[in-house]
Design a protein around this motif. Structure first.
Motif, PDB file in Angstrom:
ATOM      1  N   SER A 196      -9.098  31.488 -29.584  1.00 33.67           N
ATOM      2  CA  SER A 196      -8.577  30.125 -29.430  1.00 33.67           C
ATOM      3  C   SER A 196      -9.671  29.094 -29.662  1.00 33.67           C
ATOM      4  O   SER A 196      -9.466  28.105 -30.357  1.00 33.67           O
ATOM      5  CB  SER A 196      -8.002  29.930 -28.026  1.00 33.67           C
ATOM      6  OG  SER A 196      -7.090  30.947 -27.730  1.00 33.67           O
ATOM      7  N   VAL A 204     -10.727  21.401 -35.798  1.00 29.54           N
ATOM      8  CA  VAL A 204     -11.236  20.052 -35.516  1.00 29.54           C
ATOM      9  C   VAL A 204     -12.364  19.684 -36.475  1.00 29.54           C
ATOM     10  O   VAL A 204     -12.427  18.561 -36.969  1.00 29.54           O
ATOM     11  CB  VAL A 204     -11.672  19.933 -34.037  1.00 29.54           C
ATOM     12  CG1 VAL A 204     -12.343  18.605 -33.782  1.00 29.54           C
ATOM     13  CG2 VAL A 204     -10.474  20.092 -33.121  1.00 29.54           C
TER      14      VAL A 204
ATOM     15  N   TRP B 318      -7.898  17.040 -29.195  1.00 26.16           N
ATOM     16  CA  TRP B 318      -7.387  17.981 -30.198  1.00 26.16           C
ATOM     17  C   TRP B 318      -7.915  19.377 -29.954  1.00 26.16           C
ATOM     18  O   TRP B 318      -7.190  20.364 -30.053  1.00 26.16           O
ATOM     19  CB  TRP B 318      -7.787  17.508 -31.600  1.00 26.16           C
ATOM     20  CG  TRP B 318      -6.851  16.500 -32.160  1.00 26.16           C
ATOM     21  CD1 TRP B 318      -7.032  15.145 -32.171  1.00 26.16           C
ATOM     22  CD2 TRP B 318      -5.576  16.731 -32.767  1.00 26.16           C
ATOM     23  NE1 TRP B 318      -5.956  14.529 -32.747  1.00 26.16           N
ATOM     24  CE2 TRP B 318      -5.048  15.480 -33.131  1.00 26.16           C
ATOM     25  CE3 TRP B 318      -4.839  17.883 -33.039  1.00 26.16           C
ATOM     26  CZ2 TRP B 318      -3.819  15.333 -33.748  1.00 26.16           C
ATOM     27  CZ3 TRP B 318      -3.605  17.741 -33.656  1.00 26.16           C
ATOM     28  CH2 TRP B 318      -3.103  16.480 -34.002  1.00 26.16           C
ATOM     29  N   PHE B 319      -9.226  19.421 -29.654  1.00 21.77           N
ATOM     30  CA  PHE B 319      -9.837  20.734 -29.434  1.00 21.77           C
ATOM     31  C   PHE B 319      -9.135  21.458 -28.288  1.00 21.77           C
ATOM     32  O   PHE B 319      -8.717  22.600 -28.415  1.00 21.77           O
ATOM     33  CB  PHE B 319     -11.324  20.554 -29.120  1.00 21.77           C
ATOM     34  CG  PHE B 319     -12.060  21.848 -29.003  1.00 21.77           C
ATOM     35  CD1 PHE B 319     -12.569  22.478 -30.125  1.00 21.77           C
ATOM     36  CD2 PHE B 319     -12.238  22.444 -27.756  1.00 21.77           C
ATOM     37  CE1 PHE B 319     -13.229  23.676 -30.015  1.00 21.77           C
ATOM     38  CE2 PHE B 319     -12.907  23.651 -27.644  1.00 21.77           C
ATOM     39  CZ  PHE B 319     -13.408  24.261 -28.779  1.00 21.77           C
ATOM     40  N   ILE B 322      -5.454  22.416 -29.296  1.00 23.12           N
ATOM     41  CA  ILE B 322      -5.340  23.546 -30.229  1.00 23.12           C
ATOM     42  C   ILE B 322      -5.766  24.839 -29.547  1.00 23.12           C
ATOM     43  O   ILE B 322      -5.108  25.879 -29.662  1.00 23.12           O
ATOM     44  CB  ILE B 322      -6.184  23.282 -31.496  1.00 23.12           C
ATOM     45  CG1 ILE B 322      -5.603  22.100 -32.262  1.00 23.12           C
ATOM     46  CG2 ILE B 322      -6.202  24.514 -32.392  1.00 23.12           C
ATOM     47  CD1 ILE B 322      -6.480  21.599 -33.383  1.00 23.12           C
ATOM     48  N   ALA B 323      -6.878  24.754 -28.792  1.00 20.76           N
ATOM     49  CA  ALA B 323      -7.359  25.967 -28.117  1.00 20.76           C
ATOM     50  C   ALA B 323      -6.311  26.465 -27.122  1.00 20.76           C
ATOM     51  O   ALA B 323      -5.981  27.650 -27.090  1.00 20.76           O
ATOM     52  CB  ALA B 323      -8.686  25.679 -27.409  1.00 20.76           C
ATOM     53  N   THR B 326      -3.218  27.874 -29.010  1.00 18.96           N
ATOM     54  CA  THR B 326      -3.504  29.172 -29.617  1.00 18.96           C
ATOM     55  C   THR B 326      -3.564  30.254 -28.546  1.00 18.96           C
ATOM     56  O   THR B 326      -3.015  31.351 -28.712  1.00 18.96           O
ATOM     57  CB  THR B 326      -4.851  29.129 -30.369  1.00 18.96           C
ATOM     58  OG1 THR B 326      -4.899  27.950 -31.145  1.00 18.96           O
ATOM     59  CG2 THR B 326      -5.002  30.340 -31.268  1.00 18.96           C
ATOM     60  N   PHE B 327      -4.218  29.914 -27.432  1.00 21.94           N
ATOM     61  CA  PHE B 327      -4.342  30.892 -26.353  1.00 21.94           C
ATOM     62  C   PHE B 327      -2.957  31.285 -25.831  1.00 21.94           C
ATOM     63  O   PHE B 327      -2.652  32.450 -25.645  1.00 21.94           O
ATOM     64  CB  PHE B 327      -5.182  30.303 -25.215  1.00 21.94           C
ATOM     65  CG  PHE B 327      -5.377  31.265 -24.073  1.00 21.94           C
ATOM     66  CD1 PHE B 327      -6.226  32.348 -24.215  1.00 21.94           C
ATOM     67  CD2 PHE B 327      -4.696  31.090 -22.881  1.00 21.94           C
ATOM     68  CE1 PHE B 327      -6.394  33.239 -23.176  1.00 21.94           C
ATOM     69  CE2 PHE B 327      -4.858  31.987 -21.843  1.00 21.94           C
ATOM     70  CZ  PHE B 327      -5.711  33.060 -21.985  1.00 21.94           C
ATOM     71  N   LEU B 330      -1.179  33.480 -28.436  1.00 23.86           N
ATOM     72  CA  LEU B 330      -1.760  34.827 -28.466  1.00 23.86           C
ATOM     73  C   LEU B 330      -1.301  35.634 -27.263  1.00 23.86           C
ATOM     74  O   LEU B 330      -0.959  36.812 -27.377  1.00 23.86           O
ATOM     75  CB  LEU B 330      -3.287  34.748 -28.482  1.00 23.86           C
ATOM     76  CG  LEU B 330      -3.921  34.406 -29.818  1.00 23.86           C
ATOM     77  CD1 LEU B 330      -5.426  34.276 -29.655  1.00 23.86           C
ATOM     78  CD2 LEU B 330      -3.612  35.476 -30.850  1.00 23.86           C
TER      79      LEU B 330
END
Lengths: 278, 342
Positions: A196, A204, B318-319, B322-323, B326-327, B330
């Protein structure tokens, strides 16, 4: 005086009983006779001696006989039957025995556990040994294979079956499947975290990089397609090489790709076996 | 020699109109076809003396110009003037792409672009602090380059197949030769010292079908620069721009091989011709938190380039988003896979 002598005798008899009775198995197994039966002649004398010494020493520690039997053809018999008969001939006592048997003719390899060793040396342990040993065998490194077998078997025998998390022979496949997912890193939460973070970081960065406008010309933008072409080409075949390797053991369709078997020899030894090809 | 286009009907200053593509009078609306206006100065040679000081043809004031300025507006009366001697003789452009986006359209598009920045700070997006918008004809050299590429390589084709208990890997070796002719036409390289090369490269591509014969009236009302670097000086940059294209073309001719190892590769690049052209660029100067940001817009296609400020807050947002997303995905997938396995 007589009374005292009689007392001494009793003590002596008791001691003898104690000594012969309790560690009976120890004396019956290790040290007694050879452990390496290299009918196929795969080892040098020196190697054989080394392995013999190792087998004797490790066997003693585990109170188990670790045998290696090789043959160049087994008179048309199945490898397990051949090994069973071999054990019948050499062992009257039902002692724990672990055998690595090789047939050079059929290229069969089998790991067998006799008597009490059946419990301590279950199917998954035997599979594990096969997995480790077969690459050596395929490569023709028999000394390496036998050495690995002895070391590994000794190690695995030291782990009590209840502590060895993998279930024993005869269990339904689903128990074996259950143990798989925790091993895969794709299901680990920390792996998800790393992925992730990487995905977010890359995205980014790309966004920041592209915030100033992207380059939208490519190799086709300024190419004059009418005059640009390959004028001359030749593809001359030179030679070919072919290499081959063994198919890896197919792990799907059950707990393992190895075959298994078991039963009782005509001499009354019970055994379980796990076998493969090399 | 200063040229100033006066309306023949009302006498006001005429300027180029990007919408109609004609010389237009803002007062009376008179329109003149640019092709019909005589171009007596384009081939004329001027002596150095003449070029020392320019006076506005409209009001007579001294025009403040830089050495490289070829068209500007009179700082006194605002009339668009063209400095003919800086666009004549050796300095005469071959072609020009006129502006197709007007100043108002450019400003509107730029404001919209600012708002769309995903990482730009909020204050920047809504601030609307455009300090200046300048329409400028930037000098470019367009190169036509011919390349003859010859390459010889040892290539392999690998086939893997199974037979019985074995997996076979068959590797076939080939001696491969390629002789390629490649023509890249109108590769643009900006010839002005003032312009940031990276910014100008990103403005590409221009639509060359709209290239017109150069006429001075196109520049009326805009700024224009003359080239600072000759075509010889910039040939290297053009070749460097094309080099990766050549490599990718060459490797595309080796498609089908699993590995290619070059034993000989020769690239012979020649300049066939170079044209001096003026390409339209809207330059934006934008003030944000005491700093000036420069943006450029392709005056023909409307593409905007330039580094806007980045907001740390937005980047972090954003970081994290998105992280986290995604986590979550998953985790769900791995749950589904693990659940579906039993």
């Amino acid at each position: 005086m007589m009374k005292r002598q009689a007392g001494n005798w009793i003590v002596l008899i008791l001691l003898i009983c104690l000594f012969t009775g309790l560690p009976k198995t120890v004396f019956a197994l290790s040290g007694a006779g050879p452990h390496i039966f290299d009918e196929a002649g795969l080892l040098t004398e020196a190697e054989k001696e080394e392995l013999e010494e190792l087998a004797a020493r490790l066997g003693k520690e585990r109170e188990t006989d670790f045998l290696i039997i090789t043959a160049d053809g087994m008179d048309g018999k199945d490898i397990d039957r051949f090994t069973g008969e071999f054990i019948d001939r050499r062992y009257k006592e039902k002692v724990p025995i672990v055998v690595l048997a090789l047939d050079m003719e059929t290229r069969d390899v089998s790991v067998l556990a006799f008597n009490e060793a059946r419990r301590d040396f279950g199917e998954t342990k035997r599979e594990h040994v096969l997995e480790e040993v077969i690459p050596y065998l395929s490569a023709g490194d028999f000394y390496g294979a036998f050495f690995t077998y002895l070391q590994l078997s000794h190690e695995l025998m030291g782990i009590p079956p209840e502590k060895w998390t993998v279930p024993e022979q005869g269990t339904a496949p689903e128990t074996a499947v259950q143990k798989e997912p925790p091993e895969s890193i794709f299901t680990q939460w920390w792996f998800h975290v790393i992925v992730s973070l990487v995905v977010a970081g890359v995205t980014v960065s790309l966004m920041a990089y592209n915030s100033g406008g992207r380059v939208t010309v490519n190799s086709a933008t300024y190419l004059n397609a009418n005059t640009s072409r390959v004028l001359n080409r030749s593809d001359q075949y030179l030679r070919k090489t072919v290499t081959k390797r063994r198919k890896p053991q197919n792990k799907s369709g059950g707990p393992s790709g190895f075959g298994g078997g078991g039963g009782m020899t005509s001499g009354g030894h019970t055994f379980s076996s796990t076998r493969g090809k090399f | 020699m200063v040229i100033h286009y006066k309306c023949q009907s009302c006498g006001d200053d005429m300027a180029f109109d990007s919408k109609s593509g004609m010389l237009t009078c803002p007062s009376c609306g008179r329109r003149d076809q640019i092709e019909e206006i005589p171009e007596e100065f384009i081939t004329a040679r001027f002596t150095d003396d003449e070029a020392k000081e320019y006076h506005c043809q409209n009001c007579g004031a001294v025009l403040i110009t830089e050495k490289s300025t070829a068209a500007t507006s009179c700082s006194f009366c605002g009339a668009g003037v063209v400095l003919a001697d800086r666009l004549s003789g050796d300095l005469a452009p071959h072609k020009v792409i006129p502006f197709t986006i007007s100043k108002d359209e450019a400003a509107k598009a730029f404001r919209k672009w600012c708002r769309n920045g995903l990482l730009t700070p909020k204050g920047f997006m809504t601030g609307d602090r455009i300090k200046s918008i300048t329409g400028m004809y930037v000098p470019f050299w367009l190169y036509d380059l011919n390349s003859r590429v010859q390459a010889r390589a040892l290539c392999t084709k690998v086939r893997v197949y199974e037979s019985g208990d074995y997996i076979y890997t068959e590797t076939r070796y080939y001696d491969v030769f390629r002789d390629i002719n490649l023509d890249y036409v109108k590769v643009p390289v900006d010839a002005s010292k003032k312009m940031n090369d990276e910014l100008m490269d990103k403005l590409e591509p221009y639509d060359y079908s709209r290239l017109k014969e150069f006429k001075m009236p196109y520049l009326a009302g805009f700024l224009a620069e003359k080239y600072d670097y000759s075509d010889e000086e910039l040939a290297g940059r053009a070749e460097a721009k094309v080099a990766p294209y050549i490599e990718s073309y060459l490797s595309s001719t080796f498609a089908g091989y699993n590995s290619v190892s070059y034993q000989m590769k020769s690239i012979d690049m020649k300049k066939i011709k170079s044209q001096y052209v003026l390409l339209p660029v809207w330059m934006f100067s934008y003030d944000y938190k005491g700093k000036q940001y420069i943006f450029a817009m392709n005056g023909q296609t409307g593409k905007i380039v330039g580094k806007p400020p980045l907001s740390t807050k937005k980047i972090a947002g954003w970081f994290a988003g998105i992280a986290g997303g995604t986590f979550f995905i998953l985790t769900v997938i791995s749950q589904l896979v693990a659940g579906g396995g039993i």
